[in-house]
Design a protein around this motif. Structure first.
Motif, mmCIF file in Angstrom:
data_model
loop_
_atom_site.group_PDB
_atom_site.id
_atom_site.type_symbol
_atom_site.label_atom_id
_atom_site.label_comp_id
_atom_site.label_asym_id
_atom_site.label_seq_id
_atom_site.Cartn_x
_atom_site.Cartn_y
_atom_site.Cartn_z
ATOM 1 N N SER A 304 -3.119 -16.347 -87.691
ATOM 2 C CA SER A 304 -1.920 -15.541 -87.937
ATOM 3 C C SER A 304 -1.888 -14.972 -89.350
ATOM 4 N N ILE A 305 -2.949 -15.210 -90.116
ATOM 5 C CA ILE A 305 -3.021 -14.791 -91.515
ATOM 6 C C ILE A 305 -4.223 -13.877 -91.687
ATOM 7 N N PRO A 306 -4.074 -12.748 -92.390
ATOM 8 C CA PRO A 306 -5.214 -11.842 -92.590
ATOM 9 C C PRO A 306 -6.401 -12.572 -93.198
ATOM 10 N N PRO A 307 -7.589 -12.310 -92.703
ATOM 11 C CA PRO A 307 -8.793 -13.031 -93.180
ATOM 12 C C PRO A 307 -8.976 -12.969 -94.692
ATOM 13 N N GLU A 308 -8.593 -11.831 -95.306
ATOM 14 C CA GLU A 308 -8.783 -11.711 -96.748
ATOM 15 C C GLU A 308 -7.854 -12.636 -97.543
ATOM 16 N N ASN A 309 -6.867 -13.212 -96.867
ATOM 17 C CA ASN A 309 -5.941 -14.133 -97.518
ATOM 18 C C ASN A 309 -6.204 -15.594 -97.153
ATOM 19 N N HIS A 310 -7.325 -15.866 -96.482
ATOM 20 C CA HIS A 310 -7.656 -17.239 -96.111
ATOM 21 C C HIS A 310 -8.148 -18.015 -97.330
ATOM 22 N N PRO A 311 -7.673 -19.234 -97.548
ATOM 23 C CA PRO A 311 -8.273 -20.090 -98.570
ATOM 24 C C PRO A 311 -9.630 -20.595 -98.088
ATOM 25 N N PRO A 312 -10.453 -21.122 -98.989
ATOM 26 C CA PRO A 312 -11.693 -21.789 -98.555
ATOM 27 C C PRO A 312 -11.338 -23.022 -97.720
ATOM 28 N N VAL A 313 -11.615 -22.971 -96.436
ATOM 29 C CA VAL A 313 -11.132 -24.007 -95.523
ATOM 30 C C VAL A 313 -11.847 -25.333 -95.748
ATOM 31 N N ALA A 314 -13.165 -25.311 -95.817
ATOM 32 C CA ALA A 314 -13.925 -26.562 -95.891
ATOM 33 C C ALA A 314 -13.547 -27.376 -97.125
ATOM 34 N N VAL A 315 -13.540 -26.732 -98.293
ATOM 35 C CA VAL A 315 -13.233 -27.444 -99.537
ATOM 36 C C VAL A 315 -11.823 -28.026 -99.487
ATOM 37 N N THR A 316 -10.862 -27.214 -99.049
ATOM 38 C CA THR A 316 -9.480 -27.670 -98.986
ATOM 39 C C THR A 316 -9.322 -28.823 -98.004
ATOM 40 N N HIS A 317 -9.955 -28.698 -96.837
ATOM 41 C CA HIS A 317 -9.835 -29.736 -95.808
ATOM 42 C C HIS A 317 -10.473 -31.051 -96.265
ATOM 43 N N TYR A 318 -11.672 -30.975 -96.818
ATOM 44 C CA TYR A 318 -12.348 -32.198 -97.260
ATOM 45 C C TYR A 318 -11.556 -32.879 -98.382
ATOM 46 N N ALA A 319 -11.068 -32.079 -99.334
ATOM 47 C CA ALA A 319 -10.297 -32.650 -100.441
ATOM 48 C C ALA A 319 -9.025 -33.314 -99.930
ATOM 49 N N PHE A 320 -8.372 -32.677 -98.968
ATOM 50 C CA PHE A 320 -7.152 -33.256 -98.401
ATOM 51 C C PHE A 320 -7.451 -34.566 -97.679
ATOM 52 N N GLN A 321 -8.547 -34.599 -96.925
ATOM 53 C CA GLN A 321 -8.918 -35.815 -96.214
ATOM 54 C C GLN A 321 -9.249 -36.946 -97.193
ATOM 55 N N VAL A 322 -9.931 -36.623 -98.279
ATOM 56 C CA VAL A 322 -10.239 -37.629 -99.299
ATOM 57 C C VAL A 322 -8.961 -38.174 -99.918
ATOM 58 N N MET A 323 -8.047 -37.270 -100.274
ATOM 59 C CA MET A 323 -6.788 -37.685 -100.892
ATOM 60 C C MET A 323 -6.003 -38.618 -99.972
ATOM 61 N N VAL A 324 -5.844 -38.214 -98.727
ATOM 62 C CA VAL A 324 -5.067 -39.017 -97.788
ATOM 63 C C VAL A 324 -5.778 -40.331 -97.484
ATOM 64 N N GLY A 325 -7.079 -40.276 -97.268
ATOM 65 C CA GLY A 325 -7.829 -41.491 -96.942
ATOM 66 C C GLY A 325 -7.756 -42.531 -98.046
ATOM 67 N N LEU A 326 -7.961 -42.101 -99.289
ATOM 68 C CA LEU A 326 -7.897 -43.040 -100.405
ATOM 69 C C LEU A 326 -6.471 -43.542 -100.617
ATOM 70 N N GLY A 327 -5.500 -42.655 -100.384
ATOM 71 C CA GLY A 327 -4.106 -43.090 -100.487
ATOM 72 C C GLY A 327 -3.773 -44.172 -99.478
ATOM 73 N N MET A 328 -4.307 -44.069 -98.272
ATOM 74 C CA MET A 328 -4.045 -45.088 -97.253
ATOM 75 C C MET A 328 -4.732 -46.414 -97.595
ATOM 76 N N ILE A 329 -5.916 -46.343 -98.185
ATOM 77 C CA ILE A 329 -6.583 -47.575 -98.614
ATOM 78 C C ILE A 329 -5.745 -48.282 -99.685
ATOM 79 N N MET A 330 -5.247 -47.514 -100.644
ATOM 80 C CA MET A 330 -4.412 -48.098 -101.701
ATOM 81 C C MET A 330 -3.109 -48.647 -101.125
#
Length: 445
Positions: A304-330
């Motif tokens: 639903s968002i123009p392609p030229e306005n897409h963030p880098p998906v892989a980097v954002t997704h991996y970073a988010f997963q790392v943040m949440v995963g480590l937060g749950m361990i803590m």
């Protein structure tokens, strides 16, 4: 590497380096103040020793943070003049107030470090508290400026002009509270677990058990409380992002297709070309609920968002997963610690519990770095969300790549120096405050 990528990389390096010292500078003074308070109330020398040891660490990180923060302020003007030309007059207020908070922090820290046996004991304690309060205020004000980049407010953008500027509305934009809350809680969790982990390691090695057990308890309680509160602040932040920055939320979750009952994606490898996520665990409807409070709510996807306005998906997704995963361990370690603290006192003397904290020593700061990656990369391609692209703000000056290499070397050297100073400080603690190893178990209060 072109100059645009070099400018972004240099800013990322500077922010990634500085944020560690910012977190510690915001939080450690409160640990120091608690230890100092215990000394004033109990007159036990161990708490005075902890206070003095931590105050030296605070001084080291304050000095390093001041240097790296000053570099950042110059980089904003040198690397992103297009941004500062328009944005400076709008969000200059939180930066100027941050400078005031920084000066108050510096003065209070000077009073505290040189005030031993010179001031009234409670006035001396208050100066330490002021160090913490002003450091926390400084961090909140900087986050407010960053939140403005994610949620521009306090001006009208008409025909390329920034008109009707209102600095108060800009500072208290719609994102400032959720970002400031999430950042402050993260700082307490990261610093608490890091400090507790270092003291836990010293206890395992049989070094100054009385000293390190008292210090461990103070840091662990702060870190564990923050780790438990962090998912709540994260929920507030996620709901805010869902309203204001649907592209960022879609990148965080690798959510390619707009749909109702949107699933929460855990793990997985995003394939932007095929618009799928491979090897992920999906929980139906949970993303809709977490984003909008309704399992049937529609969540916008990247389609639903123009392609030229897409963030880098892989980097954002991996970073988010790392943040949440480590937060749950803590979070899990925090729950175990409080069970031990209240119900299973014998666990407090167990090395397995201490080893959990040793293992968790770096996790909070890794999560903080990942969280800032989500915040900054997830906003791309905008430097001011929906108003100015990052490519429009970069300096036209050539040769930025060489500046990036030089700053990388400087920060690496600075990191080595700080590590050496902290290592020497920990060894000095062992020599100055050494006590027989059997004088105090972890359950001694």
């Amino acid at each position: 590497m072109d100059d645009f990528l070099a400018a972004r990389s240099q800013m990322a390096l500077s922010l990634g380096f500085h944020i560690i010292f910012s977190c510690i500078g915001m939080v450690m003074p409160f640990f120091m103040a608690v230890a100092h308070y215990y000394w004033l109330k109990t007159n036990k020398d161990v708490y005075r020793n902890i206070t003095k040891a931590w105050s030296k660490g605070v001084a080291i990180f304050f000095a390093t943070g001041a240097v790296s923060g000053t570099v950042l302020s110059f980089e904003l003007g040198l690397l992103w003049p297009g941004f500062m030309k328009h944005a400076g007059p709008i969000f200059g207020m939180p930066f100027s107030l941050e400078g005031t908070a920084f000066f108050i922090e510096a003065i209070a820290l000077g009073f505290f470090l040189y005030g031993w046996n010179r001031f009234n004991k409670w006035f001396h304690w208050v100066t330490g508290v002021i160090v913490g309060i002003s450091g926390l205020a400084s961090g909140i004000l900087v986050v407010s400026a960053n939140a403005w980049m994610n949620s521009p407010a306090g001006f009208n953008f008409i025909n390329g002009q920034y008109l009707n500027i209102d600095p108060i509305r800009a500072m208290f934009n719609k994102a400032w509270f959720s970002q400031a809350l999430h950042m402050c809680v993260a700082a307490f969790a990261a610093t608490g677990f890091a400090v507790a982990g270092i003291h836990a390691l010293m206890i395992i090695r049989g070094k100054n058990i009385l000293f390190h057990s008292k210090a461990f308890t103070i840091a662990a309680v702060f870190g564990a409380l923050a780790a438990i509160a962090q998912p709540l602040s994260g929920d507030i932040s996620a709901k805010d992002v869902a309203k204001r920055q649907p592209a960022k939320l879609a990148a965080m979750e690798a959510h390619f297709h707009t749909e109702k009952k949107a699933p929460l994606v855990i793990g997985g490898i995003p394939d932007e070309k095929e618009q799928t996520v491979k090897y992920a665990v999906k929980i139906p409807g949970l993303l809709s609920f977490m984003a909008h409070g309704n399992f049937n709510a529609e969540v916008k996807g990247l389609d639903s968002i123009p392609p030229e306005n897409h963030p880098p998906v892989a980097v954002t997704h991996y970073a988010f997963q790392v943040m949440v995963g480590l937060g749950m361990i803590m979070l899990c370690i925090a729950v175990i610690y409080f069970i031990a603290f209240w119900k299973k006192k014998q666990w407090l003397q167990s090395k397995w519990l201490l080893r959990l904290f040793v293992f968790a020593t770096p996790l909070g700061f890794i999560a903080v770095e990942a969280g800032w990656t989500v915040t900054e990369v997830g906003r791309q391609p905008w430097i001011i969300h929906g108003i100015m692209r990052t490519s429009e703000a970069v300096t036209p000056m050539p040769g930025i790549v060489y500046s990036f290499y030089i700053f990388t070397a400087v920060y690496f050297s600075l990191a080595c120096i700080v590590t050496f100073m902290l290592y020497r400080q920990i060894k000095m603690v062992g020599k100055l405050y050494d006590l027989p190893a059997n004088t105090s178990p972890l359950t001694d209060h």
